[in-house]
Design a protein around this motif. Structure first.
Motif, PDB file in Angstrom:
ATOM      1  N   HIS A  11      35.983  58.320  28.877  1.00  0.00           N
ATOM      2  CA  HIS A  11      37.340  57.780  28.983  1.00  0.00           C
ATOM      3  C   HIS A  11      37.451  56.873  30.201  1.00  0.00           C
ATOM      4  CE1 HIS A  11      41.942  58.743  29.506  1.00  0.00           C
ATOM      5  NE2 HIS A  11      41.709  57.456  29.295  1.00  0.00           N
ATOM      6  N   GLN A  12      37.284  55.584  29.960  1.00  0.00           N
ATOM      7  CA  GLN A  12      37.540  54.582  30.981  1.00  0.00           C
ATOM      8  C   GLN A  12      38.337  53.435  30.353  1.00  0.00           C
ATOM      9  OE1 GLN A  12      34.378  53.098  33.430  1.00  0.00           O
ATOM     10  NE2 GLN A  12      33.526  55.131  33.846  1.00  0.00           N
ATOM     11  N   HIS A  13      38.912  52.614  31.223  1.00  0.00           N
ATOM     12  CA  HIS A  13      39.620  51.409  30.778  1.00  0.00           C
ATOM     13  C   HIS A  13      39.088  50.202  31.546  1.00  0.00           C
ATOM     14  CE1 HIS A  13      42.427  53.804  28.505  1.00  0.00           C
ATOM     15  NE2 HIS A  13      42.619  54.566  29.567  1.00  0.00           N
ATOM     16  N   LEU A  14      38.807  49.148  30.814  1.00  0.00           N
ATOM     17  CA  LEU A  14      38.325  47.892  31.400  1.00  0.00           C
ATOM     18  C   LEU A  14      38.810  46.782  30.486  1.00  0.00           C
ATOM     19  CD1 LEU A  14      36.461  46.673  33.646  1.00  0.00           C
ATOM     20  CD2 LEU A  14      34.637  46.723  31.945  1.00  0.00           C
ATOM     21  N   TRP A  15      39.558  45.851  31.015  1.00  0.00           N
ATOM     22  CA  TRP A  15      40.145  44.796  30.189  1.00  0.00           C
ATOM     23  C   TRP A  15      39.241  43.575  30.181  1.00  0.00           C
ATOM     24  CZ3 TRP A  15      45.877  44.967  32.251  1.00  0.00           C
ATOM     25  CH2 TRP A  15      46.451  46.194  31.879  1.00  0.00           C
ATOM     26  N   PRO A  16      38.567  43.286  29.073  1.00  0.00           N
ATOM     27  CA  PRO A  16      37.701  42.111  29.010  1.00  0.00           C
ATOM     28  C   PRO A  16      38.526  40.828  28.930  1.00  0.00           C
ATOM     29  CG  PRO A  16      37.765  43.212  26.887  1.00  0.00           C
ATOM     30  CD  PRO A  16      38.558  44.069  27.833  1.00  0.00           C
ATOM     31  N   ALA A  50      40.254  43.793  40.873  1.00  0.00           N
ATOM     32  CA  ALA A  50      38.952  44.432  41.075  1.00  0.00           C
ATOM     33  C   ALA A  50      38.727  45.577  40.101  1.00  0.00           C
ATOM     34  CB  ALA A  50      38.830  44.934  42.514  1.00  0.00           C
ATOM     35  N   ASP A  51      39.811  46.170  39.613  1.00  0.00           N
ATOM     36  CA  ASP A  51      39.666  47.289  38.683  1.00  0.00           C
ATOM     37  C   ASP A  51      39.054  46.862  37.352  1.00  0.00           C
ATOM     38  OD1 ASP A  51      40.675  49.127  40.448  1.00  0.00           O
ATOM     39  OD2 ASP A  51      42.701  49.134  39.621  1.00  0.00           O
ATOM     40  N   HIS A  52      39.110  45.576  37.061  1.00  0.00           N
ATOM     41  CA  HIS A  52      38.586  45.086  35.782  1.00  0.00           C
ATOM     42  C   HIS A  52      37.430  44.112  35.984  1.00  0.00           C
ATOM     43  CE1 HIS A  52      41.788  47.150  33.663  1.00  0.00           C
ATOM     44  NE2 HIS A  52      42.574  46.756  34.639  1.00  0.00           N
ATOM     45  N   ASP A  53      36.795  44.224  37.144  1.00  0.00           N
ATOM     46  CA  ASP A  53      35.582  43.470  37.439  1.00  0.00           C
ATOM     47  C   ASP A  53      34.382  44.249  36.895  1.00  0.00           C
ATOM     48  OD1 ASP A  53      33.103  42.983  39.209  1.00  0.00           O
ATOM     49  OD2 ASP A  53      34.404  41.288  39.706  1.00  0.00           O
TER      50      ASP A  53
END
Length: 309
Positions: A11-16, A50-53
């Motif tokens: 369970h992680q979130h990363l916005w491409p 930085a959270d979506h790097d």
């Protein structure tokens, strides 16, 4: 040094980038203006770039011993429940971006609430996607579980799990922590009890399902269920809960009710960090590696798990 197997964070979130571009093009909630997120029910939220790097995330995961990170669309955005054409475009952007992430990542597919394209879902699950995510708001009642029966059947036929994640919630003049602590927990508890009340297992005998955030600790209410005349039955080894947002106390309580075999690692990164260790080496290995493998289906994921010294 003895070789161990990397952890699998379910369970992680990363916005491409394709998803970010779509959110910035939108003129109605949910949308992004710069890095400020606007949704229908919650206050504007300043996203940290930085959270979506991608490279930074990989470095953080490696430092935490995570060899595989399973990322999902942020269901509280409500993209799945938009009008069908808008939902389809948003989910296409998610799937395109998620599929292009480096091999450190795997992704959960999503489907529109209205008229889900079952053939498209089957194609996604036949490819690199590890399973399908459903918003807890969609399955918060027995009837809700019944309404997604066709989606469950596609996942079951593909041998892929269903991930129940909190969905949108409305917050009226409450502190920032209210939605995740109150709204999301209530949704997950309702989805857990909806699963049991609907008798989903009888309809989908081979389906694996995992509830985010310990199902809002709903399993701890089984004593109250019994006191009120209900019967949760035996522990289902294919119904899992993950650990995001909980520490040793919450995880210990879940294990006392469900046993350790159905408790698996999830962090909700970037909003929290994965549990590094708990209750000794064997328990740590079970929760961080062995149980996530069972959630995903070991044969389909083994090649993606690296050994770390």
């Amino acid at each position: 040094m003895r070789e161990t197997v990397s952890a699998i964070d379910l369970h992680q979130h990363l916005w491409p980038e394709p998803l970010l571009e779509l959110l910035r093009r939108r003129t109605r909630a949910p949308y992004l203006r710069g890095w400020t997120l606007h949704t229908e029910g919650e206050a504007p939220y300043d996203v940290r770039p930085a959270d979506h790097d991608v490279e930074r995330r990989i470095d953080l995961d490696r430092a935490a011993g995570t060899g595989l990170a399973c990322v999902s669309l942020s269901a509280p955005l409500g993209l799945e429940s938009l009008p069908r054409e808008e939902a389809g475009a948003a989910l296409d952007a998610w799937h395109a971006g998620a599929a292009a992430l480096p091999g450190h990542f795997a992704a959960w597919a999503s489907v529109p609430t209205q008229q889900p394209d079952l053939d498209a879902l089957a194609a996604l699950l036949a490819g690199p996607f590890v399973g399908v995510q459903l918003a807890a708001t969609q399955v918060a009642t027995p009837a809700g579980w019944g309404a997604v029966g066709d989606v469950l059947a596609v996942a079951e036929a593909a041998g892929k799990p269903v991930f129940v994640h909190p969905g949108p919630t409305a917050v009226d003049e409450a502190p920032a922590w209210w939605a995740p602590v109150v709204g999301y927990v209530a949704q997950l508890q309702a989805a857990w009890w909806g699963w049991h009340a609907a008798g989903v297992r009888a309809q989908h005998p081979a389906l694996r399902v995992i509830f985010a955030a310990g199902a809002g600790l709903a399993p701890l209410q089984h004593e109250r269920l019994a006191a009120r005349g209900g019967d949760a039955g035996v522990v289902d080894r294919d119904v899992f809960v993950e650990t995001s947002s909980y520490g040793a106390q919450g995880v210990d309580a879940l294990i006392r009710v469900l046993g350790i075999d159905v408790v698996a690692l999830g962090s909700d990164r970037p909003y929290a960090d994965p549990l590094p260790a708990l209750f000794g080496e064997a328990a740590t290995r079970a929760i961080r590696t062995d149980n996530p493998l069972r959630v995903l289906g070991a044969r389909s994921i083994d090649a993606r798990v690296e050994a770390v010294a």
